[in-house]
Design a protein around this motif. Structure first.
Motif, PDB file in Angstrom:
ATOM      1  N   GLN A 130      33.756  41.791  39.805  1.00  0.00           N
ATOM      2  CA  GLN A 130      34.057  40.723  38.862  1.00  0.00           C
ATOM      3  C   GLN A 130      35.038  41.223  37.816  1.00  0.00           C
ATOM      4  O   GLN A 130      34.895  42.324  37.283  1.00  0.00           O
ATOM      5  N   GLY A 133      36.311  35.881  34.683  1.00  0.00           N
ATOM      6  CA  GLY A 133      35.603  34.853  35.444  1.00  0.00           C
ATOM      7  C   GLY A 133      35.875  34.878  36.925  1.00  0.00           C
ATOM      8  O   GLY A 133      35.407  34.001  37.668  1.00  0.00           O
ATOM      9  N   LEU A 134      36.624  35.885  37.395  1.00  0.00           N
ATOM     10  CA  LEU A 134      36.964  35.998  38.812  1.00  0.00           C
ATOM     11  C   LEU A 134      35.924  36.860  39.516  1.00  0.00           C
ATOM     12  O   LEU A 134      35.662  37.992  39.111  1.00  0.00           O
ATOM     13  N   GLU A 135      35.335  36.329  40.578  1.00  0.00           N
ATOM     14  CA  GLU A 135      34.275  37.020  41.310  1.00  0.00           C
ATOM     15  C   GLU A 135      34.646  37.158  42.775  1.00  0.00           C
ATOM     16  O   GLU A 135      35.199  36.223  43.371  1.00  0.00           O
ATOM     17  N   LYS A 144      35.440  33.340  43.819  1.00  0.00           N
ATOM     18  CA  LYS A 144      35.287  32.244  42.871  1.00  0.00           C
ATOM     19  C   LYS A 144      35.932  32.617  41.545  1.00  0.00           C
ATOM     20  O   LYS A 144      36.001  33.794  41.193  1.00  0.00           O
ATOM     21  N   ARG A 145      36.390  31.613  40.832  1.00  0.00           N
ATOM     22  CA  ARG A 145      36.812  31.820  39.450  1.00  0.00           C
ATOM     23  C   ARG A 145      36.217  30.705  38.609  1.00  0.00           C
ATOM     24  O   ARG A 145      36.401  29.514  38.927  1.00  0.00           O
ATOM     25  N   ASP A 146      35.520  31.093  37.570  1.00  0.00           N
ATOM     26  CA  ASP A 146      34.828  30.146  36.692  1.00  0.00           C
ATOM     27  C   ASP A 146      33.948  29.196  37.497  1.00  0.00           C
ATOM     28  O   ASP A 146      33.857  27.992  37.205  1.00  0.00           O
ATOM     29  N   ILE A 202      44.616  32.305  42.337  1.00  0.00           N
ATOM     30  CA  ILE A 202      43.632  32.770  41.348  1.00  0.00           C
ATOM     31  C   ILE A 202      44.022  32.477  39.903  1.00  0.00           C
ATOM     32  O   ILE A 202      43.161  32.541  39.017  1.00  0.00           O
ATOM     33  N   ASP A 203      45.311  32.163  39.644  1.00  0.00           N
ATOM     34  CA  ASP A 203      45.763  32.003  38.248  1.00  0.00           C
ATOM     35  C   ASP A 203      46.352  30.637  37.924  1.00  0.00           C
ATOM     36  O   ASP A 203      46.292  30.198  36.771  1.00  0.00           O
ATOM     37  N   PHE A 206      44.380  28.004  36.026  1.00  0.00           N
ATOM     38  CA  PHE A 206      43.490  28.537  34.994  1.00  0.00           C
ATOM     39  C   PHE A 206      44.301  28.933  33.758  1.00  0.00           C
ATOM     40  O   PHE A 206      45.479  29.271  33.854  1.00  0.00           O
ATOM     41  N   LEU A 210      45.438  36.582  35.214  1.00  0.00           N
ATOM     42  CA  LEU A 210      44.837  37.896  35.418  1.00  0.00           C
ATOM     43  C   LEU A 210      45.728  38.829  36.237  1.00  0.00           C
ATOM     44  O   LEU A 210      45.698  40.046  36.048  1.00  0.00           O
TER      45      LEU A 210
END
Length: 229
Positions: A130, A133-135, A144-146, A202-203, A206, A210
């Motif tokens: 993690q 909020g990125l998992e 997942k993110r958030d 991923i970004d 959002f 990251l």
């Protein structure tokens, strides 16, 4: 290996089938894009070899529909007689994992396919990761993110896994290329294209980015506070 060849050149398709079946591999073949797409979705293959120029539906559209519509993440190696930068970028942007220009050595194709399947089925490091909020869960291949599930290509998942394990350290381009493609990475633009698609995933939607580019060196994944420290 369980291989699907989507190739409309009958002589080449027969040569490929004979070579890989003689090595003990299982082979299915399709001579057009529509049939190839159906087989790819209906069956479980270790790797798909996809010709760029196909009747009915070209290789780029087959690859795009595999990834975007069917959410099929079987590794894809694209075959083509065209060797321009635009062709390579087009293939990678549709979700291809590797690219081989005709004519090619069957031994090289075999090595590349084995490398793709090793990366797919190699023993995963099952540590849950993690960053903010990125998992990433290597056991389930979920990202997942958030709390929102994200869809990544196989190469995108591997790059993200590498960056998250190293976070907030910078990972050099050469280190990423070797981890993904081994000693014979494709054209240098390939990594840039995969990073572009990973960043979009991923970004893009959002507030806080990251994935950071460190010019001339490589990439890192970190929260802004870690980047400024």
């Amino acid at each position: 290996m369980n291989i699907l060849f989507i190739e409309d050149n009958q002589d080449l398709a027969i040569e490929l089938a004979e070579y890989f079946e003689a090595a003990g591999d299982s082979v299915d073949a399709a001579a057009d894009g529509v049939t190839g797409l159906h087989l790819a979705v209906a069956n479980d293959y270790d790797v798909i070899v996809l010709d760029l120029m196909l009747p009915g539906m070209d290789g780029l559209d087959v690859c795009r529909r595999l990834r975007a519509d069917a959410e099929c993440w079987t590794p894809v190696l694209m075959l083509t007689a065209r060797d321009t930068l635009e062709d390579r970028l087009a293939g990678f942007s549709r979700g291809a994992d590797d690219y081989l220009v005709k004519p090619f050595s069957l031994r090289e194709l075999n090595c590349r396919l084995k490398a793709l399947t090793r990366r797919r089925f190699g023993a995963p490091e099952l540590q849950y990761l993690q960053v903010a909020g990125l998992e990433l869960n290597p056991a389930t291949l979920e990202v997942k993110r958030d709390g929102r599930s994200l869809s990544l290509t196989p190469v995108g998942f591997q790059i993200l896994h590498l960056l998250m394990r190293a976070s907030p350290r910078v990972v050099r381009r050469q280190e990423i290329e070797q981890a993904i493609w081994g000693e014979e990475p494709p054209n240098g633009e390939a990594l840039r294209v995969h990073i572009h698609h990973l960043r979009n995933a991923i970004d893009k939607t959002f507030e806080t980015p990251l994935l950071q580019t460190v010019r001339g060196i490589g990439y890192r994944l970190a929260v802004p506070d870690a980047l400024s420290s």
